[in-house]
Structure formats: C-alpha cells, structure tokens
Design a protein around this motif. Structure first.
Motif, PDB file in Angstrom:
ATOM      1  N   ASP A 165       0.839  -1.199   0.000  1.00 16.29           N
ATOM      2  CA  ASP A 165       0.000   0.000   0.000  1.00 16.29           C
ATOM      3  C   ASP A 165       0.876   1.252   0.000  1.00 16.29           C
ATOM      4  O   ASP A 165       1.225   1.766   1.070  1.00 16.29           O
ATOM      5  N   PRO A 166       1.236   1.768  -1.170  1.00 20.70           N
ATOM      6  CA  PRO A 166       2.111   2.945  -1.238  1.00 20.70           C
ATOM      7  C   PRO A 166       1.505   4.214  -0.679  1.00 20.70           C
ATOM      8  O   PRO A 166       2.218   5.195  -0.459  1.00 20.70           O
ATOM      9  N   ARG A 167       0.207   4.219  -0.400  1.00 22.43           N
ATOM     10  CA  ARG A 167      -0.393   5.380   0.262  1.00 22.43           C
ATOM     11  C   ARG A 167       0.279   5.631   1.609  1.00 22.43           C
ATOM     12  O   ARG A 167       0.304   6.755   2.104  1.00 22.43           O
ATOM     13  N   ARG A 168       0.836   4.580   2.159  1.00 24.11           N
ATOM     14  CA  ARG A 168       1.469   4.676   3.473  1.00 24.11           C
ATOM     15  C   ARG A 168       2.741   5.514   3.441  1.00 24.11           C
ATOM     16  O   ARG A 168       3.199   5.972   4.489  1.00 24.11           O
ATOM     17  N   ILE A 169       3.314   5.708   2.275  1.00 29.68           N
ATOM     18  CA  ILE A 169       4.482   6.595   2.154  1.00 29.68           C
ATOM     19  C   ILE A 169       4.079   8.013   2.539  1.00 29.68           C
ATOM     20  O   ILE A 169       4.750   8.683   3.333  1.00 29.68           O
ATOM     21  N   LEU A 170       2.976   8.484   1.981  1.00 27.18           N
ATOM     22  CA  LEU A 170       2.493   9.833   2.274  1.00 27.18           C
ATOM     23  C   LEU A 170       1.968   9.931   3.699  1.00 27.18           C
ATOM     24  O   LEU A 170       2.127  10.957   4.362  1.00 27.18           O
ATOM     25  N   ARG A 171       1.370   8.855   4.208  1.00 28.75           N
ATOM     26  CA  ARG A 171       0.886   8.854   5.586  1.00 28.75           C
ATOM     27  C   ARG A 171       2.050   8.966   6.568  1.00 28.75           C
ATOM     28  O   ARG A 171       1.963   9.671   7.574  1.00 28.75           O
TER      29      ARG A 171
END
Length: 254
Positions: A165-171
């Motif tokens: 889940d690459p969204r976790r980079i921004l999170r």
C-alpha cells in the motif's frame, strides 16, 4: 445521543447477535495516549475492528436498528456509518500478503486479530481500546513504546507494509510532521524503494495528501517530499507550485 451511548449501542448490537467484540483501533487510542484528545465529546471520527468479518455485520445491523444512520460500503471492503455527527469506519479486516509467514518467523501466533493488526501501517496505529474507553490494549507489544519514543515504525518488514500500500508513504510523512516523530531507518529505506508506486494511485488522492503535508508545515513538508524523491512523481497543485516558487525566490535572495 452522546458518543458513549452510541458506542454502547454498537456493543449491544454485537453482543445481542453473538458477534465478535468490537474495539476502537487506530487514531482514537493513539491520540488518547498522546494526549491529543481532551474530552470524549471532541471525538467525531472513530475506527472499529473485530479482527474478523463481523465488523461489517455490526455496521449492517446497526443501520437496520437506526435507519436514520447512513450506511456505506467502499471499494476496499470497509464500511462506514454516519450518525448524529459521528463518522464510524468499520474495518475491512485487511490482511497483508505474507503477514502469516512474518508472524511465524517472529514466533507470534497468527490469530485473526493479530493478522489484521500486524497488517496495519504503523505500530502506533495498532492499539485497541474498549468501546467504553476503560482499557487500551497493545497486542503487538510495540505500539505504546513507539508512541512514547516518538518513532514511526511498521509492525512487520517495512517492504511488505509499504509495498502492499504505497499510500502509506504519504501517511508516514504526514504523521512525522504532525507529531514531530522520527521515521525508523528500515521504513525510510522502504519508502525510497517503493516511492514510484505512488504513480499508480489516483491523481487526486496524491495531490490532496501532498497538499495536506505542506499545509501542516511548508518547509518541513517540502523538505521531506524532496528527501524521498516524491516531487517529480506528484502532479503539482497550485499550493505546491506557489510554495516551490517561494522557496526558489528565497534561495536566490540569499
């Protein structure tokens, strides 16, 4: 109906239908430990999990009991209820590929609840809390310690956690700025390794999250987006463009 009463009703729905016990998870127990939440009346958004698929059943049954509530199911499998000013997300019970093998390697019994918690983004978001706010549980044994240490770390191998889940980079960047926490070295490496995957995310989502980051702290936000080589991958918004122009002008003036 106050939040205590509303959450009590959710407990009653679960118990009366012989469903798994629901717990608060993620943001509310995290922020309560950090002292970010003063009065319970301040809470407007909660996440609930049962560690299994009963979470969705509880949402459906609650909606049937209170037809004025607004029920919604999302593409990722989780459901939500909006009722009397409170937004309640019910977990999709997501389990990351390979988490069972990771738990066995760590000699941790892969119970359904632990499978879900170890699949979450960061240890600080794995805490559980009773719906009556009486007790907080740290089933990973790491969430509370990392919160106190101001450390953002993944529950398992960060290449699995970030890779799925690459969204976790921004999170991770947003949490680091919001709470002034440090990113664990392995997490930092995984964020750099998988950074190009954010190009596969919806454009609007990436723009929104990047904007939220710089609005928290313009200088630190830009520094971290640059550090993790994300700016070339983010479709620029007016906010980002204006901040970059301001920074270039400042550098020239020095």
């Amino acid at each position: 109906m106050k939040i205590d009463e509303l959450l009590s009703e959710i407990n009653k729905v679960a118990a009366s239908n012989n469903l798994s016990k629901p717990y608060l998870v993620g943001g509310v127990p995290r922020d309560r430990v950090l002292g970010q939440i003063g009065e319970k009346s301040e809470i407007q958004d909660v996440d609930i999990t049962t560690g299994d698929k009963d979470a969705e059943k509880i949402a459906q049954l609650f909606n049937q009991k209170y037809p004025d509530s607004i029920y919604k199911k999302y593409d990722d499998g989780h459901t939500s209820i909006d009722f009397l000013g409170l937004h309640i997300d019910f977990s999709s019970n997501f389990v990351a590929p390979g988490v069972d093998l990771e738990l066995k390697r760590l000699k941790i019994e892969p119970t359904p609840m632990k499978m879900e918690l170890y699949s979450r983004d960061f240890t600080m978001n794995t805490l559980l809390e009773d719906l009556d706010f009486t007790s907080i549980y740290d089933l990973t044994g790491e969430g509370m310690g990392d919160l106190k240490a101001g450390l953002i770390r993944t529950p398992i191998n960060p290449n699995i956690t970030i890779g799925v889940d690459p969204r976790r980079i921004l999170r991770a960047i947003k949490f680091a700025i919001k709470y002034d926490f440090k990113l664990e070295d392995g997490l930092r490496s995984a964020m750099l390794e998988h950074r190009k995957k954010i190009q596969n995310l919806p454009k609007r989502f990436v723009q929104t999250k990047a904007t939220e980051i710089v609005l928290l702290n313009a200088d630190k936000g830009l520094d971290m987006l640059i550090e993790f080589k994300l700016l070339p991958l983010i479709p620029l918004t007016k906010t980002l463009s204006d901040l970059l122009i301001q920074r270039r002008q400042l550098v020239k003036a020095l």
